[in-house]
Design a protein around this motif. Sequence first.
Motif, PDB file in Angstrom:
ATOM      1  N   MET A 191      67.983  76.158  76.655  1.00 13.84           N
ATOM      2  CA  MET A 191      68.484  74.896  77.484  1.00 13.84           C
ATOM      3  C   MET A 191      67.728  74.649  78.552  1.00 13.84           C
ATOM      4  O   MET A 191      67.113  75.451  79.387  1.00 13.84           O
ATOM      5  N   ILE A 192      67.166  73.429  78.462  1.00 12.71           N
ATOM      6  CA  ILE A 192      66.212  72.929  79.513  1.00 12.71           C
ATOM      7  C   ILE A 192      66.932  72.130  80.825  1.00 12.71           C
ATOM      8  O   ILE A 192      67.950  71.289  80.465  1.00 12.71           O
ATOM      9  N   ARG A 193      66.669  72.889  81.912  1.00 14.52           N
ATOM     10  CA  ARG A 193      67.358  72.327  83.162  1.00 14.52           C
ATOM     11  C   ARG A 193      66.451  71.304  83.870  1.00 14.52           C
ATOM     12  O   ARG A 193      65.503  71.362  83.839  1.00 14.52           O
ATOM     13  N   PRO A 194      67.386  70.252  84.217  1.00 16.50           N
ATOM     14  CA  PRO A 194      66.444  69.370  84.834  1.00 16.50           C
ATOM     15  C   PRO A 194      65.758  69.826  86.111  1.00 16.50           C
ATOM     16  O   PRO A 194      66.379  70.679  86.861  1.00 16.50           O
ATOM     17  N   PRO A 195      64.923  69.194  86.533  1.00 18.73           N
ATOM     18  CA  PRO A 195      64.052  69.889  87.821  1.00 18.73           C
ATOM     19  C   PRO A 195      64.930  69.435  89.144  1.00 18.73           C
ATOM     20  O   PRO A 195      65.692  68.687  89.230  1.00 18.73           O
ATOM     21  N   VAL A 196      65.107  70.397  90.096  1.00 17.83           N
ATOM     22  CA  VAL A 196      65.538  70.232  91.306  1.00 17.83           C
ATOM     23  C   VAL A 196      64.832  69.181  92.100  1.00 17.83           C
ATOM     24  O   VAL A 196      63.631  69.232  92.403  1.00 17.83           O
ATOM     25  N   LYS A 224      68.308  73.748  95.751  1.00 22.08           N
ATOM     26  CA  LYS A 224      67.843  75.240  95.346  1.00 22.08           C
ATOM     27  C   LYS A 224      66.576  75.493  96.010  1.00 22.08           C
ATOM     28  O   LYS A 224      65.751  74.643  95.674  1.00 22.08           O
TER      29      LYS A 224
END
Length: 118
Positions: free
Chosen positions: A1-6, A73
Motif C-alpha cells: 500500500m502506498i501512503r501519501p507523503p506527509v 509526523k
Amino acid sequence: MIRPPVPSEHDEQRAFIQWWDLAHPDILCHSIPNGGRRSMGVARKMKAEGLRPGIPDLMVPEYRLYIEFKRQKGGSLSQVQKTMIAHLESIGYTVLVVRGVQDAIDQVTVFLRNHKQD
C-alpha cells in the motif's frame, strides 16, 4: 500500500494561514521568519537585525499567542525551541505546539473560545 507523503511544515503552515485569514480576518496572525535556508550574508544581516533562534513560527499579538508548527509526523522541538517556549510562557505568553494544519485549527479554536477578549 502506498501512503501519501506527509505534507511539509511549510505546506501545513500555509494552509493554516489561509484558514486563519478566512476565519479571523480582523485578528493579526503573522509569521516569524526564523526557518529556511538563506545565504550566510543574509543570515548575518538578519541576526544583526534581531533574529533569535527558537522563536515559534507564528504570533497572534492580540492574544499573546505563539504557534510552533511541526509536521503531522516527524519533527521535534530542538533544545533551543524548548528553552525559548519555556521563557515565553514564564512571561505570560501562550505557546501552542501543533502538528499539521488540522491540529493547529483544533488547538487554536479551543484557545480562542477560552480566551475571547471582551
